[in-house]
Design a protein around this motif. Structure first.
Motif, PDB file in Angstrom:
ATOM      1  N   PHE A   1       0.829  -1.199   0.000  1.00  0.00           N
ATOM      2  CA  PHE A   1       0.000   0.000   0.000  1.00  0.00           C
ATOM      3  C   PHE A   1       0.869   1.258   0.000  1.00  0.00           C
ATOM      4  CE2 PHE A   1      -2.214   3.445   2.124  1.00  0.00           C
ATOM      5  CZ  PHE A   1      -3.304   3.555   1.287  1.00  0.00           C
TER       6      PHE A   1
ATOM      7  N   THR B   1       1.145   6.116  -3.293  1.00  0.00           N
ATOM      8  CA  THR B   1       1.360   7.526  -3.626  1.00  0.00           C
ATOM      9  C   THR B   1       2.516   7.699  -4.620  1.00  0.00           C
ATOM     10  OG1 THR B   1       0.539   8.005  -1.427  1.00  0.00           O
ATOM     11  CG2 THR B   1       1.499   9.829  -2.624  1.00  0.00           C
TER      12      THR B   1
ATOM     13  N   SER C   1      -2.637  -4.004  -3.412  1.00  0.00           N
ATOM     14  CA  SER C   1      -3.236  -3.264  -2.290  1.00  0.00           C
ATOM     15  C   SER C   1      -3.583  -1.835  -2.663  1.00  0.00           C
ATOM     16  CB  SER C   1      -2.318  -3.191  -1.061  1.00  0.00           C
ATOM     17  OG  SER C   1      -2.080  -4.458  -0.570  1.00  0.00           O
TER      18      SER C   1
ATOM     19  N   ILE D   1      -5.631   1.507  -4.199  1.00  0.00           N
ATOM     20  CA  ILE D   1      -7.009   1.952  -4.213  1.00  0.00           C
ATOM     21  C   ILE D   1      -7.256   2.966  -5.321  1.00  0.00           C
ATOM     22  CG2 ILE D   1      -7.638   1.471  -1.822  1.00  0.00           C
ATOM     23  CD1 ILE D   1      -6.755   4.252  -1.083  1.00  0.00           C
TER      24      ILE D   1
ATOM     25  N   GLU E   1      -5.739  -7.085  -5.497  1.00  0.00           N
ATOM     26  CA  GLU E   1      -5.846  -7.280  -4.059  1.00  0.00           C
ATOM     27  C   GLU E   1      -6.512  -8.618  -3.784  1.00  0.00           C
ATOM     28  OE1 GLU E   1      -4.764  -6.872  -1.392  1.00  0.00           O
ATOM     29  OE2 GLU E   1      -5.612  -5.190  -0.294  1.00  0.00           O
TER      30      GLU E   1
ATOM     31  N   ILE F   1      -5.426  -1.326   9.516  1.00  0.00           N
ATOM     32  CA  ILE F   1      -5.942  -0.867   8.223  1.00  0.00           C
ATOM     33  C   ILE F   1      -7.064  -1.809   7.799  1.00  0.00           C
ATOM     34  CG2 ILE F   1      -3.804   0.240   7.485  1.00  0.00           C
ATOM     35  CD1 ILE F   1      -3.153  -2.283   5.903  1.00  0.00           C
ATOM     36  N   PRO F   2      -7.910  -1.362   6.867  1.00  0.00           N
ATOM     37  CA  PRO F   2      -9.050  -2.194   6.487  1.00  0.00           C
ATOM     38  C   PRO F   2      -8.656  -3.614   6.075  1.00  0.00           C
ATOM     39  CG  PRO F   2      -9.255  -0.015   5.525  1.00  0.00           C
ATOM     40  CD  PRO F   2      -7.918  -0.055   6.180  1.00  0.00           C
ATOM     41  N   ASP F   3      -7.506  -3.762   5.406  1.00  0.00           N
ATOM     42  CA  ASP F   3      -7.084  -5.086   4.962  1.00  0.00           C
ATOM     43  C   ASP F   3      -6.779  -6.031   6.117  1.00  0.00           C
ATOM     44  OD1 ASP F   3      -7.333  -4.628   2.309  1.00  0.00           O
ATOM     45  OD2 ASP F   3      -5.258  -3.994   2.002  1.00  0.00           O
TER      46      ASP F   3
ATOM     47  N   ARG G   1     -13.942  -2.821   1.702  1.00  0.00           N
ATOM     48  CA  ARG G   1     -12.597  -2.305   1.441  1.00  0.00           C
ATOM     49  C   ARG G   1     -12.218  -1.196   2.402  1.00  0.00           C
ATOM     50  NH1 ARG G   1      -9.632  -3.034  -3.703  1.00  0.00           N
ATOM     51  NH2 ARG G   1      -8.091  -2.636  -2.120  1.00  0.00           N
ATOM     52  N   GLY G   2     -13.204  -0.632   3.075  1.00  0.00           N
ATOM     53  CA  GLY G   2     -12.900   0.450   4.013  1.00  0.00           C
ATOM     54  C   GLY G   2     -13.221   0.090   5.455  1.00  0.00           C
TER      55      GLY G   2
ATOM     56  N   HIS H   1      -3.986   7.474  11.966  1.00  0.00           N
ATOM     57  CA  HIS H   1      -5.047   6.468  12.068  1.00  0.00           C
ATOM     58  C   HIS H   1      -6.346   7.088  12.562  1.00  0.00           C
ATOM     59  CE1 HIS H   1      -1.847   3.286  12.089  1.00  0.00           C
ATOM     60  NE2 HIS H   1      -2.750   2.733  11.331  1.00  0.00           N
TER      61      HIS H   1
ATOM     62  N   ARG I   1      -6.883  11.429   9.632  1.00  0.00           N
ATOM     63  CA  ARG I   1      -6.965  10.518   8.498  1.00  0.00           C
ATOM     64  C   ARG I   1      -7.749  11.147   7.358  1.00  0.00           C
ATOM     65  NH1 ARG I   1      -8.754   4.659  10.007  1.00  0.00           N
ATOM     66  NH2 ARG I   1     -10.519   5.798  10.814  1.00  0.00           N
TER      67      ARG I   1
ATOM     68  N   PHE J   1     -10.227   5.809   1.944  1.00  0.00           N
ATOM     69  CA  PHE J   1     -10.602   4.412   2.196  1.00  0.00           C
ATOM     70  C   PHE J   1     -10.143   3.940   3.573  1.00  0.00           C
ATOM     71  CE2 PHE J   1     -10.872   4.759  -2.290  1.00  0.00           C
ATOM     72  CZ  PHE J   1     -11.856   3.883  -2.686  1.00  0.00           C
ATOM     73  N   ASN J   2     -10.090   4.840   4.532  1.00  0.00           N
ATOM     74  CA  ASN J   2      -9.691   4.496   5.893  1.00  0.00           C
ATOM     75  C   ASN J   2      -8.242   4.075   6.020  1.00  0.00           C
ATOM     76  OD1 ASN J   2     -12.105   5.024   7.234  1.00  0.00           O
ATOM     77  ND2 ASN J   2     -12.959   3.146   6.399  1.00  0.00           N
ATOM     78  N   TYR J   3      -7.452   4.288   4.991  1.00  0.00           N
ATOM     79  CA  TYR J   3      -6.044   3.974   5.140  1.00  0.00           C
ATOM     80  C   TYR J   3      -5.365   5.058   5.956  1.00  0.00           C
ATOM     81  CZ  TYR J   3      -5.910  -0.175   2.377  1.00  0.00           C
ATOM     82  OH  TYR J   3      -6.088  -1.454   1.946  1.00  0.00           O
ATOM     83  N   PRO J   4      -4.332   4.671   6.703  1.00  0.00           N
ATOM     84  CA  PRO J   4      -3.721   5.631   7.616  1.00  0.00           C
ATOM     85  C   PRO J   4      -2.826   6.621   6.900  1.00  0.00           C
ATOM     86  CG  PRO J   4      -2.598   3.530   7.765  1.00  0.00           C
ATOM     87  CD  PRO J   4      -3.735   3.340   6.813  1.00  0.00           C
ATOM     88  N   GLN J   5      -3.388   7.652   6.344  1.00  0.00           N
ATOM     89  CA  GLN J   5      -2.595   8.742   5.810  1.00  0.00           C
ATOM     90  C   GLN J   5      -3.460   9.989   5.752  1.00  0.00           C
ATOM     91  OE1 GLN J   5      -1.354   6.969   2.131  1.00  0.00           O
ATOM     92  NE2 GLN J   5      -3.254   7.445   1.079  1.00  0.00           N
TER      93      GLN J   5
ATOM     94  N   LEU K   1      -3.584  15.024   0.906  1.00  0.00           N
ATOM     95  CA  LEU K   1      -2.396  15.677   0.352  1.00  0.00           C
ATOM     96  C   LEU K   1      -2.399  17.155   0.739  1.00  0.00           C
ATOM     97  CD1 LEU K   1      -2.316  14.076  -3.203  1.00  0.00           C
ATOM     98  CD2 LEU K   1      -0.648  13.741  -1.378  1.00  0.00           C
TER      99      LEU K   1
ATOM    100  N   LEU L   1       7.124  13.883   0.135  1.00  0.00           N
ATOM    101  CA  LEU L   1       5.988  13.119   0.660  1.00  0.00           C
ATOM    102  C   LEU L   1       4.639  13.734   0.293  1.00  0.00           C
ATOM    103  CD1 LEU L   1       7.218  12.116   4.220  1.00  0.00           C
ATOM    104  CD2 LEU L   1       6.899  10.636   2.251  1.00  0.00           C
TER     105      LEU L   1
ATOM    106  N   GLN M   1       2.297  14.358   2.245  1.00  0.00           N
ATOM    107  CA  GLN M   1       1.258  13.967   3.203  1.00  0.00           C
ATOM    108  C   GLN M   1       1.948  13.193   4.329  1.00  0.00           C
ATOM    109  OE1 GLN M   1       0.373  10.154   0.439  1.00  0.00           O
ATOM    110  NE2 GLN M   1      -1.443  10.960   1.400  1.00  0.00           N
TER     111      GLN M   1
END
Lengths: 365, 353
Positions: free
Chosen positions: A104, A108, A126, A128, A138, A169-171, A351-352, B166, B170, B175-179, B182, B269, B271
């Motif tokens: 993941f 970026t 992984s 999105i 995925e 994380i969601p995964d 996924r979330g 987290h 966030r 999608f709830n990913y930890p970041q 931007l 980065l 973000q």
């Protein structure tokens, strides 16, 4: 401390540079009819088992499928976006037509590099976000953990399962939920204690976490990290274990119930064939037991044969869509109904996933 | 006969000249044996390691991009190290700098303000300093060991960052990913030119090299804290306050590390995520020492280490070498360099018994 040395430092570095400058000129020329160049970036070194190992097996599958027609470049141990971006862009500019990112955290950087190289194909595990030249793939880990959860409930005496996750994380959160939902389908009173390590690779912490879970009464341990520590330590403590990514039975042959393994080879090979044939298109793939991306490793002989047979049946039903791990009714930790009876959790929500089902003991921290 | 290590009364001039040469020779001999044994052509490997990465403008851009934070942090640490203040928690101060700067970048009401970037630099600096102020205060008031406190605060900083990405910071569309989301374009450094990643933050580093050089060479304050580091009793006798050394040493490190963290977020980065630094705060300690705690030395040391890391990736791509091999080579090279340095100030004598 003495410090008044600048000239010396000058000599040291200029010396080192001098050597390499004088070391001869080597230029790498690329002929026009070179084989298909495939690049892959791994988050960790390739070891015996685990996440990166499974991706490297996908690359091996490309090699055996395309043979001389492909040349592979792999860069290991690249986790952070700053470094990954440099490596992706270097690969793209040095003629790698197909480039895989395997984490993941590569997202970026790939999203920054891909638009600059519209002629190259990028595949992100992984991921999105997708572009015309950035595809994502995925695995449906939760299908594997659901089956493992059913196996766990049959073997557990305490009706307490322990789960260790890398990051919340969601995964990881989703599969933890599915593990418990699978177990509760056998014994509704089952609970699951959850610990997050905030690292994919930290055997010391993982050992501690396993010990903690066992001392809390958990007699089946499932660890979604990049090591076999959970399986090993659970074995030492006499608790059952569930492996992740690779078959981990070698680390605790007596107590390893099964593992939900990842087999990316079909995705890797297809992408390479398509790029070689000029027919590659960016795609979103999310595959599980049905496609063979998630597989259950051989069940422990200690599991009764009739249970083993029912597990095989369950795998078939999940593959055919007859059973969905996230079918309602599902309540969250506070007892609110989040998925109504007779309905199935929609894909974007899966996924979330950012909440725990009822019976999970622990929090996202 | 047993060996005895003793400090030279004066640094050996002969070895001062011979040490870098010896380190170079040892590295070359080692790499020939090492790469040859592994079946790689040593000449082309060294070429791919040290020359190829710098043979394009993009390569040079990447080189400077990685060297800049290392140099900046090492400059700050060196001021502390001169005063015998062992701040090894620059990694944590970097994280706090990045967090503080991001808080401005994400939440400042006017997303296009020209003050955004300067405010972020200031916030980054203050964030790093605030984190370093904790060990400074504790050492000043309670005489705690700053090595332990700074190191442990690094873990606290990592967890704080983890909590923010987290939880409250966030990205709502991630999608709830930890970041985090931007940063807006006005909160990012402009690239030095066109498609390359190296950005205007290198001017901060160049400025810091000049200021540090001037400060250590000409200021009485720097002299006082250096005396305090070399001979604490003499410093006390001369009336130099120890607290000045503690605060200055830690604040310099915190400020520079904080700015470096800010420059990472506002540069490559864009973000925050749970991991933002490839260990710059720790690598900078090596940079400070191969630079002999001197501003110009640190500049060269940072460029050298940066090349060493980038070269390690480059040979993986161009020659298919595994990352463990490149790391062994990097480790061996640093070992030769620092071991040769050691002999300038120490000698090994064999004595009876």
């Amino acid at each position: 401390m003495n410090r008044p040395i600048t000239r010396r430092k000058f000599l040291a570095t200029s010396g080192a540079f001098g050597v390499t400058l004088g070391s001869g000129l080597m230029t790498k020329a690329f002929a026009a009819n070179d084989p298909l160049k495939v690049g892959v970036v791994y988050v960790s070194p390739i070891s015996e088992i685990g996440w990166t190992k499974q991706h490297s097996l996908g690359i091996d599958a490309i090699k055996s499928d395309l043979g001389d027609k492909v040349s592979i470049t792999a860069v290991e141990n690249t986790f952070l976006p700053q470094d990954a971006e440099r490596i992706f862009s270097e690969m793209a500019s040095s003629g790698h037509q197909l480039i895989f990112g395997t984490s993941f955290s590569h997202g970026t950087p790939m999203q920054k590099v891909a638009p600059r190289f519209p002629g190259n194909a990028f595949e992100h595990c992984s991921g999105i976000v997708h572009f015309d030249n950035l595809g994502t793939f995925e695995a449906k880990y939760y299908e594997g953990t659901y089956v493992a959860g059913v196996a766990a409930a049959h073997m557990s005496k305490s009706a307490k399962i322990g789960f260790i996750g890398g990051f919340p994380i969601p995964d990881i959160v989703g599969p933890a939920n599915a593990l418990l939902l699978g177990a509760q389908s056998v014994n509704p009173d089952t609970t699951c204690n959850v610990i997050f390590l905030n690292s994919w690779f930290d055997p010391g912490k993982e050992k501690e976490a396993t010990n903690t879970l066992v001392s809390q009464g958990c007699d089946v341990i499932c660890s979604m990290t990049d090591t076999a520590t959970g399986v090993q330590v659970a074995g030492e403590k006499g608790a059952w274990s569930i492996g992740y990514a690779s078959d981990m039975s070698q680390f605790a042959p007596e107590t390893h119930l099964t593992a939900f393994t990842l087999d990316w080879s079909s995705i890797y090979v297809q992408a390479a064939r398509d790029v070689a044939a000029g027919t590659w298109k960016s795609d979103v793939r999310w595959q599980g037991l049905a496609e063979g991306v998630v597989k259950m490793s051989p069940y422990n002989e200690a599991i009764p044969t009739d249970v083993q047979a029912s597990l095989q049946e369950l795998q078939a039903s999940i593959s055919s869509g007859g059973i969905h791990p996230y079918a309602g009714e599902i309540q969250d930790q506070d007892g609110n109904v989040r998925v109504a009876a007779d309905s199935v959790m929609p894909d974007p929500e899966i996924r979330g996933f950012n909440w725990f089902v009822k019976g999970i003991i622990g929090n996202m921290g | 006969m047993r060996p005895l290590i003793e400090r030279r009364t004066t640094p050996s001039i002969a070895i001062t000249v011979a040490a870098p040469a010896a380190a170079t020779v040892l590295t070359v001999v080692f790499s020939f044996l090492f790469f040859d044994a592994l079946g790689h052509n040593p000449v082309s490997t060294l070429h791919a390691f040290f020359v190829m990465p710098l043979s394009s403008l993009n390569g040079i851009s990447e080189w400077l991009l990685k060297a800049s934070p290392l140099i900046l942090i090492a400059l700050g640490l060196a001021i502390g190290f001169r005063a015998n203040i062992w701040n090894i928690g620059a990694e944590g101060q970097l994280i706090l700098g990045a967090v503080a700067a991001t808080s401005i970048g994400l939440f400042y009401p006017d997303k296009e303000s020209v003050f955004l970037l300067p405010l972020m630099i200031l916030a980054g600096m203050l964030g790093g300093m605030a984190w370093a102020a904790i060990p400074a205060f504790l050492k000043h008031k309670c005489n705690t060991n700053e090595i332990l406190v700074t190191l442990m605060l690094t873990y606290v900083a990592t967890l704080l960052l983890s909590y923010l990405v987290h939880g409250p910071w966030r990205d709502p569309f991630g999608f709830n990913y930890p970041q985090t989301a931007l940063l807006p374009p006005a909160a990012m450094f402009d690239p030095l030119s066109g498609p390359y990643r190296v950005n205007n933050s290198v001017y901060i580093t160049i400025f810091a090299v000049g200021v540090t050089w001037f400060f250590t060479k000409y200021s009485f304050l720097s002299y006082r804290i250096s005396v305090g580091g070399a001979a604490p009793t003499a410093a006390r006798y001369a009336g130099y306050r120890e607290s000045t050394s503690i605060w200055l040493g830690l604040m310099a490190g915190g400020a520079m590390a904080g700015i470096a963290g800010m420059a990472e977020v506002a540069g490559p980065l864009g973000q925050l995520s749970p991991h933002i630094s490839p260990g710059y705060g720790f690598t900078a300690i090596i940079v400070a020492f191969i630079g002999r705690l001197h501003a110009v030395g640190i500049l060269l040391g940072g460029l050298f280490i940066s090349l060493l890391y980038i070269g390690g990736d480059a040979v993986q791509i161009s020659l298919g070498m595994s990352s463990s091999v490149t790391r062994i080579f990097q480790g061996a090279l640093l070992f030769f360099l620092l071991a040769a340095d050691f002999l300038i100030f120490y000698r090994i004598r064999f004595v009876k018994g």
